[in-house]
Design a protein around this motif. Structure first.
Motif, short mmCIF file in Angstrom:
data_model
loop_
_atom_site.label_atom_id
_atom_site.label_comp_id
_atom_site.label_asym_id
_atom_site.label_seq_id
_atom_site.Cartn_x
_atom_site.Cartn_y
_atom_site.Cartn_z
N MET A 157 -1.32 -1.01 -2.17
CA MET A 157 -2.60 -0.81 -2.84
C MET A 157 -3.70 -1.61 -2.16
O MET A 157 -4.84 -1.16 -2.06
CB MET A 157 -2.51 -1.20 -4.32
CG MET A 157 -1.57 -0.34 -5.14
SD MET A 157 -1.50 1.39 -4.60
CE MET A 157 -3.13 1.92 -5.03
N GLU A 158 -3.36 -2.81 -1.69
CA GLU A 158 -4.37 -3.62 -0.99
C GLU A 158 -4.81 -2.94 0.30
O GLU A 158 -5.99 -2.93 0.64
CB GLU A 158 -3.79 -5.00 -0.66
CG GLU A 158 -3.85 -5.97 -1.81
CD GLU A 158 -3.18 -7.28 -1.43
OE1 GLU A 158 -3.86 -8.18 -0.90
OE2 GLU A 158 -1.94 -7.39 -1.64
N ALA B 273 4.45 2.07 -6.20
CA ALA B 273 3.10 1.66 -6.58
C ALA B 273 2.57 2.54 -7.70
O ALA B 273 2.92 3.71 -7.79
CB ALA B 273 2.18 1.75 -5.38
N PRO B 274 1.73 1.99 -8.57
CA PRO B 274 1.16 2.80 -9.64
C PRO B 274 0.16 3.80 -9.07
O PRO B 274 -0.50 3.52 -8.07
CB PRO B 274 0.44 1.78 -10.53
CG PRO B 274 0.15 0.62 -9.64
CD PRO B 274 1.23 0.61 -8.58
N ALA C 61 -8.56 -1.43 1.20
CA ALA C 61 -9.33 -1.68 2.43
C ALA C 61 -9.86 -0.37 2.99
O ALA C 61 -11.01 -0.27 3.40
CB ALA C 61 -8.47 -2.39 3.47
N ALA C 62 -8.99 0.65 2.96
CA ALA C 62 -9.39 1.96 3.46
C ALA C 62 -10.56 2.50 2.64
O ALA C 62 -11.54 3.01 3.19
CB ALA C 62 -8.21 2.92 3.42
N ALA D 295 0.00 -5.49 10.37
CA ALA D 295 0.02 -6.93 10.10
C ALA D 295 -0.05 -7.19 8.60
O ALA D 295 0.65 -8.06 8.07
CB ALA D 295 -1.14 -7.61 10.82
N MET D 296 -0.89 -6.44 7.90
CA MET D 296 -1.00 -6.62 6.44
C MET D 296 0.32 -6.30 5.75
O MET D 296 0.79 -7.05 4.90
CB MET D 296 -2.10 -5.72 5.88
CG MET D 296 -3.45 -6.41 5.76
SD MET D 296 -4.68 -5.35 4.97
CE MET D 296 -4.43 -5.74 3.23
N VAL D 297 0.90 -5.17 6.12
CA VAL D 297 2.17 -4.77 5.52
C VAL D 297 3.24 -5.82 5.81
O VAL D 297 3.99 -6.23 4.92
CB VAL D 297 2.59 -3.37 6.03
CG1 VAL D 297 4.01 -3.04 5.61
CG2 VAL D 297 1.62 -2.31 5.51
#
Lengths: 211, 448
Positions: free
Chosen positions: A34-35, A82-83, A39-40, A25-27
């Motif tokens: 990174m978000e 992503a960095p 969370a992980a 859902a987030m993706v």
């Protein structure tokens, strides 16, 4: 509760299916990888604390690891752009020569990794010379030697000796663990410290490297 | 009508058989008496009495080979060398009881195509370790997560036709074994024997029979060595059979550590159903061996229920109920469960002590558990011992060893019901520390 907070909660409470659903859902809602990984990390802080307090045990570490690897599969395709995350420091780890046990070592590797350390895992039955080569190349601040058998005491001692002979001993801190490792064994092998479980390894690494 | 035999009577009969000198040979009546005194000593502590002195055992694994200067590989492949090593070890150290070693039939494991372990000198390339390394288990998921229903429906069927073919490659043909119920009608038998005649099935039986024969060669030597230790020195053996906690049967060798721990979250009901189904098998395994060897002690190594492995709640839910049922079943059959409690059990002592197991019917060998707490929780109802660290045997000094043994006996061994033992199997040791251990036992372990 935000999606991210719900995800943190789901992971920390071992709700596997819910955590995977929320990751998707987030993706889907456009969150950056990174978000999701944040969370992980947040959830793993909670899991680590509960493990240290004796609320969580191996089933929870195994389950958290399982959830995290499924989440990693989901965000992997998005990670390329992503960095890179800055790591606290490097830890080299392996089960010493003659010993093929890896359950304890794998848990330590996992816990170091989720606590922000860059970990190189040499596997099992690792000869001293391989540790020496890896220290030269990987340049870790900490070396973790694992072993379940009493036979491993000698292999640990020989590994530390080999680091000394190679002139690398003062560049690294050495921690040992597994099976019947205790203070007697630490003194015998010449290690800097020993630990009883995965959080002890994390705390030693934090103490030596920071983070 | 025959009177019902109680479990106490069954146990007494097994103790009597163990203690009996009939059919056993001894070099002199004095040695026969020494043998009986040592058996009596262990029986006394099991029954919570104070014997003449603290019974002292040695759990030696690889050290027997090291001491005699032979390799771990020779311990599994050169039976005569292994026999000499074991005899030399006992002759030199004179322990009161026969000490375990890593003496095992390598050729039989080769013939089975056994892949659950790796061991020194194995002829199976994937399983072979150098001669200097002791045998070690290979953890994997030998049973898949989706096979619970099959295991629960019929554990023995699953074991014979699914599990064994996976861990014994040479017995792969047993996958094809038709049901033996086919014997119930004569006209069915040609079909049943016909299927059994398929080449893979025939090959599996052939491998099995050859492994049996190879094991018999080993058994002859092993029996001879044991008889000689009894005859010459009056050293009793301390193990009559083996079993395991049902959760460990599932967790150690079927699903693996990771597998079983994920299952505790993903399918807890199946885990519980499986360990319940495995309980009668755990009981039967121990009782059969104890009856065959006419020795009451059934060794049960405990693994995945230790402190740190799972929470108290999970221990109470997943681990303890079926272990307790196993212990009660063994006790009912007259055996004395001998629990080898690896790791720490500080968070379990009260649960076990309050579970209502009968007094004087079990033995508990602890590793890293606080022995004062053990004394507090177990002293009134169960025989206990252990705790001398493996690290002390190898990395300690004789003086440290003496102090440790003295303190242990003084702190928890004064009232009987106690035996002295290392906390784990000692694979490596300094001979002077082994001597210091045995001498300290004699010095501080005699009850005045």
């Amino acid at each position: 509760m935000s999606l991210k907070n719900s995800l943190v909660h789901a992971i920390a409470e071992m709700q596997e299916e819910e955590a995977i659903r929320l990751t998707r859902a987030m993706v889907d809602s456009g969150a950056s990888p990174m978000e999701v990984l944040d969370a992980a990390r947040e959830a793993m802080d909670i899991v680590g604390q509960r493990y240290e307090k004796g609320i969580y045990f191996l089933p929870e570490l195994m389950m958290a690891g399982e959830i995290l690897s499924q989440m990693a599969e989901i965000v992997k395709p998005l990670l390329a752009q992503a960095p890179a995350v800055k790591k606290h420091g490097r830890v080299l780890i392996g089960t010493v020569a003659g010993d093929i046990h890896d359950i304890g070592k794998n848990i330590v590797v996992f816990m170091l990794d989720v606590n922000g350390f860059e970990v190189m895992d040499l596997g099992v039955d690792v000869p001293p010379q391989k540790f020496v080569e890896a220290v030269k190349e990987f340049k870790p601040q900490v070396v973790g030697l694992s072993g379940f058998l009493t036979l491993a005491f000698d292999s640990m001692k020989e590994t530390i000796k080999a680091l000394e002979v190679a002139g690398l001993r003062n560049q690294v801190k050495v921690m040992i663990g597994g099976g019947s490792v205790d203070e007697h064994v630490r003194a015998y092998t010449g290690a800097d410290a020993w630990g009883r479980d995965a959080m002890a390894a994390v705390n030693l690494a934090k103490q030596w490297i920071g983070g | 009508m025959q009177a019902q035999t109680t479990s106490e009577q069954k146990m007494e009969a097994l103790f009597a058989a163990w203690m009996s000198t009939e059919g056993k040979s001894f070099v002199s009546p004095e040695v026969a008496q020494t043998y009986q005194r040592r058996v009596q000593r262990f029986k006394d502590v099991v029954q919570l009495k104070k014997p003449d002195q603290v019974p002292t055992i040695l759990l030696t694994g690889g050290f027997v080979a090291d001491y005699a200067g032979i390799s771990h590989g020779e311990m599994m492949y050169d039976y005569e060398k292994a026999a000499r090593a074991i005899l030399k070890f006992h002759e030199d150290f004179q322990p009161d009881y026969q000490a375990a070693s890593n003496f095992l039939p390598g050729p039989a494991f080769d013939r089975l195509g056994y892949v659950l372990y790796r061991w020194p000198g194995s002829k199976i390339p994937s399983q072979s370790l150098p001669p200097t390394m002791p045998f070690q288990m290979v953890e994997a998921e030998y049973m898949r997560a989706d096979e619970y229903d099959q295991l629960i429906a019929d554990p023995e069927y699953f074991c014979l036709r699914v599990y064994v073919p996976r861990i014994c490659k040479a017995l792969g043909g047993w996958q094809l074994l038709p049901t033996f119920f086919a014997t119930m009608e004569m006209p069915f038998i040609p079909f049943w024997l016909g299927v059994s005649g398929a080449p893979p099935v025939m090959e599996a039986f052939q491998a099995f029979l050859e492994a049996v024969r190879l094991n018999a060669e080993y058994g002859a030597v092993s029996g001879r060595v044991s008889a000689e230790l009894m005859s010459k020195y009056g050293m009793p053996g301390t193990i009559g059979g083996f079993s395991k906690a049902p959760f460990d049967i599932l967790g150690d060798t079927l699903r693996g550590t990771r597998g079983v721990m994920l299952d505790m979250y993903r399918c807890p009901d199946k885990v519980l159903a499986a360990v319940e189904r495995l309980t009668p098998i755990a009981i039967q395994m121990g009782l059969q061996a104890a009856m065959m060897s006419q020795h009451p002690f059934v060794l049960i190594p405990l693994h995945k229920g230790a402190d740190g492995f799972m929470s108290r709640e999970d221990f109470k839910k997943f681990y303890w109920p079926t272990l307790k049922a196993t212990l009660l079943g063994l006790i009912e059959g007259g055996a004395v469960p001998f629990l080898f409690v690896e790791g720490g059990y500080n968070e379990r002592l009260d649960i076990i002590a309050e579970s209502g197991l009968p007094a004087g019917r079990t033995i508990w060998l602890f590793d890293r558990t606080d022995m004062k707490a053990v004394k507090k929780f177990f002293g009134s109802w169960a025989c206990f011992g252990g705790n001398v660290p493996a690290s002390l045997f190898y990395a300690g000094t004789p003086q440290e060893m003496e102090t440790y043994v003295r303190d242990l006996i003084e702190t928890v061994g004064q009232d009987g019901g106690f035996f002295l033992s290392p906390g784990v199997v000692v694979d490596q040791a300094r001979p002077e520390n082994v001597r210091a251990y045995l001498e300290a036992a004699r010095k501080y372990g005699v009850y005045g």
